[in-house]
Design a protein around this motif. Sequence first.
Motif, PDB file in Angstrom:
ATOM      1  N   PRO A 106       0.813  -1.233   0.000  1.00 10.60           N
ATOM      2  CA  PRO A 106       0.000   0.000   0.000  1.00 10.60           C
ATOM      3  C   PRO A 106       0.839   1.273   0.000  1.00 10.60           C
ATOM      4  CG  PRO A 106      -0.905  -1.569   1.559  1.00 10.60           C
ATOM      5  CD  PRO A 106       0.360  -2.173   1.040  1.00 10.60           C
ATOM      6  N   LYS A 107       1.907   1.270   0.767  1.00  4.74           N
ATOM      7  CA  LYS A 107       2.747   2.475   0.833  1.00  4.74           C
ATOM      8  C   LYS A 107       3.376   2.780  -0.517  1.00  4.74           C
ATOM      9  CE  LYS A 107       4.720   4.040   5.093  1.00  4.74           C
ATOM     10  NZ  LYS A 107       5.775   3.777   6.061  1.00  4.74           N
ATOM     11  N   GLN A 108       3.836   1.721  -1.180  1.00  6.00           N
ATOM     12  CA  GLN A 108       4.458   1.921  -2.492  1.00  6.00           C
ATOM     13  C   GLN A 108       3.453   2.496  -3.479  1.00  6.00           C
ATOM     14  OE1 GLN A 108       5.887  -2.256  -2.753  1.00  6.00           O
ATOM     15  NE2 GLN A 108       7.233  -1.349  -4.300  1.00  6.00           N
ATOM     16  N   PHE A 109       2.234   1.959  -3.396  1.00  5.76           N
ATOM     17  CA  PHE A 109       1.197   2.401  -4.337  1.00  5.76           C
ATOM     18  C   PHE A 109       0.909   3.887  -4.151  1.00  5.76           C
ATOM     19  CE2 PHE A 109      -3.388   2.766  -5.533  1.00  5.76           C
ATOM     20  CZ  PHE A 109      -3.202   2.563  -6.890  1.00  5.76           C
TER      21      PHE A 109
ATOM     22  N   LEU B 248      -2.007  -5.426  -6.431  1.00  6.55           N
ATOM     23  CA  LEU B 248      -2.360  -4.508  -5.342  1.00  6.55           C
ATOM     24  C   LEU B 248      -3.389  -5.168  -4.468  1.00  6.55           C
ATOM     25  CD1 LEU B 248      -2.988  -1.481  -7.617  1.00  6.55           C
ATOM     26  CD2 LEU B 248      -1.341  -1.531  -5.761  1.00  6.55           C
ATOM     27  N   THR B 249      -3.321  -4.926  -3.180  1.00  7.51           N
ATOM     28  CA  THR B 249      -4.391  -5.444  -2.325  1.00  7.51           C
ATOM     29  C   THR B 249      -5.495  -4.398  -2.255  1.00  7.51           C
ATOM     30  OG1 THR B 249      -3.215  -4.588  -0.433  1.00  7.51           O
ATOM     31  CG2 THR B 249      -2.944  -6.925  -0.896  1.00  7.51           C
ATOM     32  N   GLU B 250      -6.680  -4.851  -1.882  1.00  8.73           N
ATOM     33  CA  GLU B 250      -7.823  -3.934  -1.798  1.00  8.73           C
ATOM     34  C   GLU B 250      -7.539  -2.784  -0.842  1.00  8.73           C
ATOM     35  OE1 GLU B 250     -11.705  -6.263  -1.371  1.00  8.73           O
ATOM     36  OE2 GLU B 250     -10.087  -7.710  -1.235  1.00  8.73           O
ATOM     37  N   SER B 251      -6.808  -3.099   0.221  1.00  9.22           N
ATOM     38  CA  SER B 251      -6.575  -2.074   1.241  1.00  9.22           C
ATOM     39  C   SER B 251      -5.698  -0.939   0.731  1.00  9.22           C
ATOM     40  CB  SER B 251      -5.960  -2.697   2.484  1.00  9.22           C
ATOM     41  OG  SER B 251      -4.878  -3.489   2.111  1.00  9.22           O
ATOM     42  N   ALA B 252      -4.951  -1.194  -0.351  1.00 12.12           N
ATOM     43  CA  ALA B 252      -4.125  -0.121  -0.903  1.00 12.12           C
ATOM     44  C   ALA B 252      -4.973   0.864  -1.704  1.00 12.12           C
ATOM     45  CB  ALA B 252      -3.034  -0.719  -1.786  1.00 12.12           C
ATOM     46  N   MET B 253      -6.208   0.444  -2.009  1.00 10.47           N
ATOM     47  CA  MET B 253      -6.995   1.245  -2.961  1.00 10.47           C
ATOM     48  C   MET B 253      -8.218   1.874  -2.325  1.00 10.47           C
ATOM     49  SD  MET B 253      -6.744  -1.192  -6.269  1.00 10.47           S
ATOM     50  CE  MET B 253      -7.750  -2.506  -5.665  1.00 10.47           C
ATOM     51  N   GLN B 254      -8.110   2.268  -1.078  1.00  8.71           N
ATOM     52  CA  GLN B 254      -9.284   2.772  -0.378  1.00  8.71           C
ATOM     53  C   GLN B 254      -9.668   4.196  -0.743  1.00  8.71           C
ATOM     54  OE1 GLN B 254     -11.535   1.187   1.500  1.00  8.71           O
ATOM     55  NE2 GLN B 254     -10.452  -0.650   0.876  1.00  8.71           N
TER      56      GLN B 254
ATOM     57  N   LYS C 174     -10.310   8.672  -5.221  1.00 10.30           N
ATOM     58  CA  LYS C 174      -9.811   9.627  -6.198  1.00 10.30           C
ATOM     59  C   LYS C 174      -8.347   9.339  -6.555  1.00 10.30           C
ATOM     60  CE  LYS C 174      -9.911  14.560  -7.059  1.00 10.30           C
ATOM     61  NZ  LYS C 174      -8.623  15.094  -6.619  1.00 10.30           N
ATOM     62  N   LYS C 175      -7.557   9.176  -5.515  1.00 10.15           N
ATOM     63  CA  LYS C 175      -6.120   8.918  -5.718  1.00 10.15           C
ATOM     64  C   LYS C 175      -5.901   7.591  -6.421  1.00 10.15           C
ATOM     65  CE  LYS C 175      -2.773  11.072  -2.854  1.00 10.15           C
ATOM     66  NZ  LYS C 175      -1.973  10.926  -1.640  1.00 10.15           N
ATOM     67  N   THR C 176      -6.684   6.578  -6.008  1.00 12.39           N
ATOM     68  CA  THR C 176      -6.556   5.254  -6.612  1.00 12.39           C
ATOM     69  C   THR C 176      -6.803   5.344  -8.109  1.00 12.39           C
ATOM     70  OG1 THR C 176      -7.323   4.256  -4.572  1.00 12.39           O
ATOM     71  CG2 THR C 176      -7.459   2.902  -6.533  1.00 12.39           C
ATOM     72  N   MET C 177      -7.900   6.020  -8.465  1.00  8.92           N
ATOM     73  CA  MET C 177      -8.247   6.179  -9.878  1.00  8.92           C
ATOM     74  C   MET C 177      -7.110   6.837 -10.649  1.00  8.92           C
ATOM     75  SD  MET C 177     -10.986   5.093 -11.066  1.00  8.92           S
ATOM     76  CE  MET C 177     -12.689   4.697 -10.825  1.00  8.92           C
ATOM     77  N   GLU C 178      -6.588   7.906 -10.072  1.00 10.92           N
ATOM     78  CA  GLU C 178      -5.517   8.657 -10.748  1.00 10.92           C
ATOM     79  C   GLU C 178      -4.311   7.772 -11.011  1.00 10.92           C
ATOM     80  OE1 GLU C 178      -6.392  12.982  -8.751  1.00 10.92           O
ATOM     81  OE2 GLU C 178      -4.375  12.110  -8.504  1.00 10.92           O
TER      82      GLU C 178
END
Length: 576
Positions: free
Chosen positions: A420-423, A450-456, A459-463
């Motif tokens: 998650p931190k890397q993402f 990526l795990t789901e928890s990295a993509m919470q 907006k940022k996840t989408m970008e």
Amino acid sequence: MNRTNNVILKDAQFSRSNDRIEAIMFEIILKHIKDLIYVMKVEENGSFSYVFLNEEAKGHAKLTNDSIGKTLHEVLPAETATSLHNQYSSVLEKKEPISFQDVVVLTDNKVVHGESILTPIFDENGNIPFIVSVTRDITARVADKELITYMAYHDPLTGLPNRSSLKKDLDHAVEQAKKGHKKLALMFIDLDRFKFFNDSMGHIAGDHLLKEVGKKLASINHEDYKVYRQGGDEFIVILSNTSSEGTEQFAQQVNQEFKKPFVLEDKEFFISASIGISTFPSDGMEGEALIKNADTALYRAKELGRSLYQYYNPDLQKQTTHLMQLETGLRKAIEKNELEVYYQPQLDLATNKVSSFEALLRWKHPTLGFVSPAEFIPIAEDTGLIFSIGEWIIQTVCQKLKRWKESGYLPVSVSINLSPKQFQQPELIKIIEKNIELNQIFPESLEFELTESAMQEPKKTMETLAKLKAIGVRISVDDFGTGYSSLSYIKKLPIDSLKIDQSFVKDVLSDEKDAAITTTIIHLAQSLGLSVIAEGVEEEKQVEFFKIMGCHKVQGYFFSKPIPEYQLIEHYLTNN
Ligand code: C2E
Ligand code: MG
Ligand code: MG
């Protein structure tokens, strides 16, 4: 009339009406002063009656002009009247002013804190016909003081007593235990992976969770215990007057509580806690030693696998250095060439061929031997070392892909895990682009897990995902089904595949629920046009199950463990 005369005249006027002016002056002062002023007449029978009240006094105690001439007992609630009566009587006795603070409960049950000075007025015979009472309403001051004291001893977020409170109470509890020859236990409770929760769910959700944890801990059905927030995600419990059985029972109750979900905004979250326990007198004779030793035990509980409780014993001191040893070792692992990438093949169920691999980090520690990534990746995350390690693995995989391409081997793709931190790392995209370009590899030969928890954070996840897709690499969701994300959210993300978590795969043949979840994930993936991989497949029957269900790939020990590069080349890249 000259100027001087005029002045003289004015002075003369003033002196003539001196009494009247003085009376007006006092009237104005009495009217506007914020203190409550009463003048009491001392009656012959020893009671005290009102002869004067200023406006403030009238408003405050609900006294009116009608109260004039009445005694304290005729006007005030009995209890208040008696207490005041005693104070006035003591002025008569002492023949001097007295001051006191008291709490007055008014007729409407309002509580007022007052600070009063009672001053006797003497006549020419030395008797006291009147007493003047000046009372200042200090309710607000008292409330402020109480609030300040409350704030000094409580944590504003959870409302639990804080560290200062703990120190005070613990010293006291230890003293009591010493005196009464009683046992006392101190529990250091720390949430598991709270940082991860906080990073992925945001600080507001994190705060909310801490509040809920505080509530849960404070409402355990057990006698003689008190919970404190030590700071961050750390809580401390003092169990006074306990026994070994009582302590054990309490620790189990805490563990039990954490098996139930926390509900935050209608969503359920599971978070576990680890506990370190020290007891008085065996693990320390002073509060400070008890805290320190419970902390040591907690450290050990974490090392042993979280969600546990661990009692202190003196040997732990030596063992905790293990974690420090790992951290120090990890800092030098790259430069000392101790890291290696292993590759686990993924079997395509339609073609029965292998053309993709998952890159899995291996660390060979000079003295500890192989350390599992499950153990060192969390340390790397906590210490920030994940950035350099993460970059190293991207660089290494890209170089390997280049070399395999140049050697004319069969084209393959490799997936790399992103923590998650890397993402969330701003440089991630640049690092990936740079390595693809430098090694002239096909972007589609790289996949990122990526795990789901990295993509919470939507907006940022989408970008970030959009930028990754623009580069042309593939994206998969790792350990799918274990995270917090909703299907409707996943649906919107530009991802290529789902990896069904091993925990569902393990019992897919025996547990109906796991079979149902697995089937749903496969159908979901199919309907969204995503490919789906089952992880942790260990038996042939599982392979059959996934083939029938229409799963695209399987990965697991049944087919192959993660292997070093030379075996990968030998078994999968050269067409022999
Ligand atoms: P993951 O990404 O879910 O990787 C799958 C894990 O399951 C690997 O453990 C793999 O060796 C193991 N596995 C594969 N097949 C089977 C099977 O049939 N049965 C069982 N019981 N296990 C199987 P490993 O290599 O110990 O890695 C653990 C975790 O560490 C990975 O879980 C991943 O989250 C993390 N990790 C590994 N390498 C890296 C890396 O380079 N970067 C990052 N950020 N994380 C990594
Ligand atoms: Mg993975
Ligand atoms: Mg996985």
